[in-house]
Write a protein that holds these residues in place. Structure first.
Motif, PDB file in Angstrom:
ATOM      1  N   VAL A  35       1.437   3.575  -2.865  1.00 10.22           N
ATOM      2  CA  VAL A  35       2.369   4.401  -3.633  1.00 10.22           C
ATOM      3  C   VAL A  35       2.192   5.857  -3.238  1.00 10.22           C
ATOM      4  CG1 VAL A  35       3.169   5.003  -5.948  1.00 10.22           C
ATOM      5  CG2 VAL A  35       2.168   2.764  -5.525  1.00 10.22           C
ATOM      6  N   PRO A  36       3.230   6.497  -2.690  1.00 12.44           N
ATOM      7  CA  PRO A  36       3.115   7.898  -2.273  1.00 12.44           C
ATOM      8  C   PRO A  36       2.704   8.804  -3.417  1.00 12.44           C
ATOM      9  CG  PRO A  36       5.123   6.914  -1.430  1.00 12.44           C
ATOM     10  CD  PRO A  36       4.540   5.938  -2.407  1.00 12.44           C
ATOM     11  N   ASP A  37       1.878   9.787  -3.122  1.00 12.31           N
ATOM     12  CA  ASP A  37       1.474  10.835  -4.075  1.00 12.31           C
ATOM     13  C   ASP A  37       0.717  10.283  -5.276  1.00 12.31           C
ATOM     14  OD1 ASP A  37       4.678  12.335  -3.488  1.00 12.31           O
ATOM     15  OD2 ASP A  37       2.788  12.730  -2.471  1.00 12.31           O
ATOM     16  N   GLY A  38       0.195   9.086  -5.159  1.00 15.30           N
ATOM     17  CA  GLY A  38      -0.614   8.528  -6.230  1.00 15.30           C
ATOM     18  C   GLY A  38       0.149   8.061  -7.445  1.00 15.30           C
ATOM     19  N   LEU A  39       1.473   8.026  -7.360  1.00 13.33           N
ATOM     20  CA  LEU A  39       2.270   7.586  -8.505  1.00 13.33           C
ATOM     21  C   LEU A  39       2.315   6.063  -8.558  1.00 13.33           C
ATOM     22  CD1 LEU A  39       5.255  10.093  -8.235  1.00 13.33           C
ATOM     23  CD2 LEU A  39       3.287  10.221  -9.770  1.00 13.33           C
ATOM     24  N   PRO A  40       2.469   5.474  -9.748  1.00 12.63           N
ATOM     25  CA  PRO A  40       2.561   4.012  -9.829  1.00 12.63           C
ATOM     26  C   PRO A  40       3.892   3.509  -9.281  1.00 12.63           C
ATOM     27  CG  PRO A  40       2.942   4.998 -11.970  1.00 12.63           C
ATOM     28  CD  PRO A  40       2.520   6.111 -11.060  1.00 12.63           C
ATOM     29  N   LEU A  41       3.894   2.263  -8.834  1.00 16.52           N
ATOM     30  CA  LEU A  41       5.100   1.612  -8.350  1.00 16.52           C
ATOM     31  C   LEU A  41       5.724   0.829  -9.497  1.00 16.52           C
ATOM     32  CD1 LEU A  41       6.988   0.756  -6.020  1.00 16.52           C
ATOM     33  CD2 LEU A  41       5.399  -1.109  -5.542  1.00 16.52           C
ATOM     34  N   ASN A  42       6.966   1.122  -9.824  1.00 16.13           N
ATOM     35  CA  ASN A  42       7.615   0.469 -10.956  1.00 16.13           C
ATOM     36  C   ASN A  42       7.862  -1.007 -10.698  1.00 16.13           C
ATOM     37  OD1 ASN A  42       7.812   2.680 -12.698  1.00 16.13           O
ATOM     38  ND2 ASN A  42       9.707   3.399 -11.737  1.00 16.13           N
ATOM     39  N   VAL A  43       7.644  -1.825 -11.718  1.00 13.61           N
ATOM     40  CA  VAL A  43       8.034  -3.228 -11.743  1.00 13.61           C
ATOM     41  C   VAL A  43       9.302  -3.300 -12.585  1.00 13.61           C
ATOM     42  CG1 VAL A  43       7.395  -5.570 -12.421  1.00 13.61           C
ATOM     43  CG2 VAL A  43       5.636  -3.977 -11.612  1.00 13.61           C
ATOM     44  N   ARG A  44      10.375  -3.855 -12.020  1.00 18.01           N
ATOM     45  CA  ARG A  44      11.663  -3.857 -12.704  1.00 18.01           C
ATOM     46  C   ARG A  44      12.099  -5.270 -13.068  1.00 18.01           C
ATOM     47  NH1 ARG A  44      13.928   1.176 -12.678  1.00 18.01           N
ATOM     48  NH2 ARG A  44      13.006   2.677 -11.228  1.00 18.01           N
ATOM     49  N   SER A  45      12.995  -5.341 -14.048  1.00 15.30           N
ATOM     50  CA  SER A  45      13.448  -6.637 -14.548  1.00 15.30           C
ATOM     51  C   SER A  45      14.382  -7.338 -13.571  1.00 15.30           C
ATOM     52  CB  SER A  45      14.151  -6.464 -15.898  1.00 15.30           C
ATOM     53  OG  SER A  45      15.276  -5.600 -15.781  1.00 15.30           O
TER      54      SER A  45
END
Length: 261
Positions: A35-45
């Protein structure tokens, strides 16, 4: 090949720390999340950027994926991709920020290995997408959020996207003249604003068989086809149609060519 990242074993999903088992390579795949810049990767419905966020994957975590489908295009670490991977929980993550060792799918396609539907007009024809799922002026509620609108002129033959049983045909209020084709498990393809139907409730139809003609009946501003996958009994929107031609990606202004026939 995408850049490598350090593999960790913690998965943060919906705010909870969960240990993820490493599965057999034959059944599923283990990938480390980058994940760029240490941000979390969203899990989507659903496999689209506008879908509800149901959780997140921590930077550098490891997660099991079960199958893939096509969805919204994302500019990721390995370039643009419309591949989305499904988690055992049912959530979806874009392949754009997963380190899988390949820019191609590393797990089988969802829905039994192939998209279950084809576009709802005859093979070789192409019509412009005027509204895509979850956008525009009328695809934002519980009945329409997965629908696709095509600019089909009145009288255009409309064909069944897959084999099934006609669950309903006739007048349906704002949807005008409508047909619903049942594909099992309370799952129907919906064809709305037709000028006419040529099938009856209970008829068996094959993929590519004509079920009616496009029109401008019901609540419309002009002739078009409204196509969706809905619950048969309630007509609530169920899922974005996953087509052989485009997966679940229907950008406004595109004009996909049908292979249905």
């Amino acid at each position: 090949m995408r850049r490598s990242v350090r593999v960790a074993l913690a998965l943060s999903l919906a705010g909870l720390a969960v240990m993820v088992p490493i599965g057999s390579a034959q059944a599923d795949a283990v990938v480390s999340v980058s994940v760029p810049d240490g941000l979390p990767l969203n899990v989507r419905s659903e496999p689209r950027l506008g879908a509800h966020v149901v959780g997140s994957l921590a930077n550098g975590s490891s997660v099991t994926i079960t199958c893939y489908s096509h969805g919204d295009t994302v500019e990721g670490i390995g370039g643009a991709t419309d591949i989305w991977n499904k988690l055992p929980s049912g959530g979806w993550v874009t392949d754009g920020f997963l380190e899988t060792g390949s820019n191609a799918p590393v797990v089988p396609a969802c829905s039994g290995g192939a998209a279950p539907f084809k576009l709802p007009y005859p093979a070789g024809q192409a019509y412009t997408v005027t509204q895509t799922p979850g956008s525009g002026y009328s695809h934002n509620d519980d009945y329409n959020r997965h629908a696709v609108d095509f600019a089909t002129p009145s009288g255009t033959p409309i064909v069944a996207s897959a084999a099934g049983t006609v669950y309903f045909e006739g007048w349906n209020g704002a949807g005008g003249i409508m047909a619903l084709v049942d594909h099992g498990n309370n799952r129907c393809t919906q064809y709305a604003h037709l000028s006419s139907t040529i099938v009856d409730q209970g008829n068996q139809v094959a993929a590519g068989q004509q079920i009616g003609t496009s029109g401008a009946t019901g609540n419309v501003t002009g002739a078009h086809l409204h196509w969706n996958v809905v619950y048969c009994d309630s007509q609530l929107s169920l899922e974005i149609p996953d087509s052989v031609e485009t997966g679940t990606n229907y950008p406004t202004g595109s004009a996909p060519v049908s292979q249905n026939g």
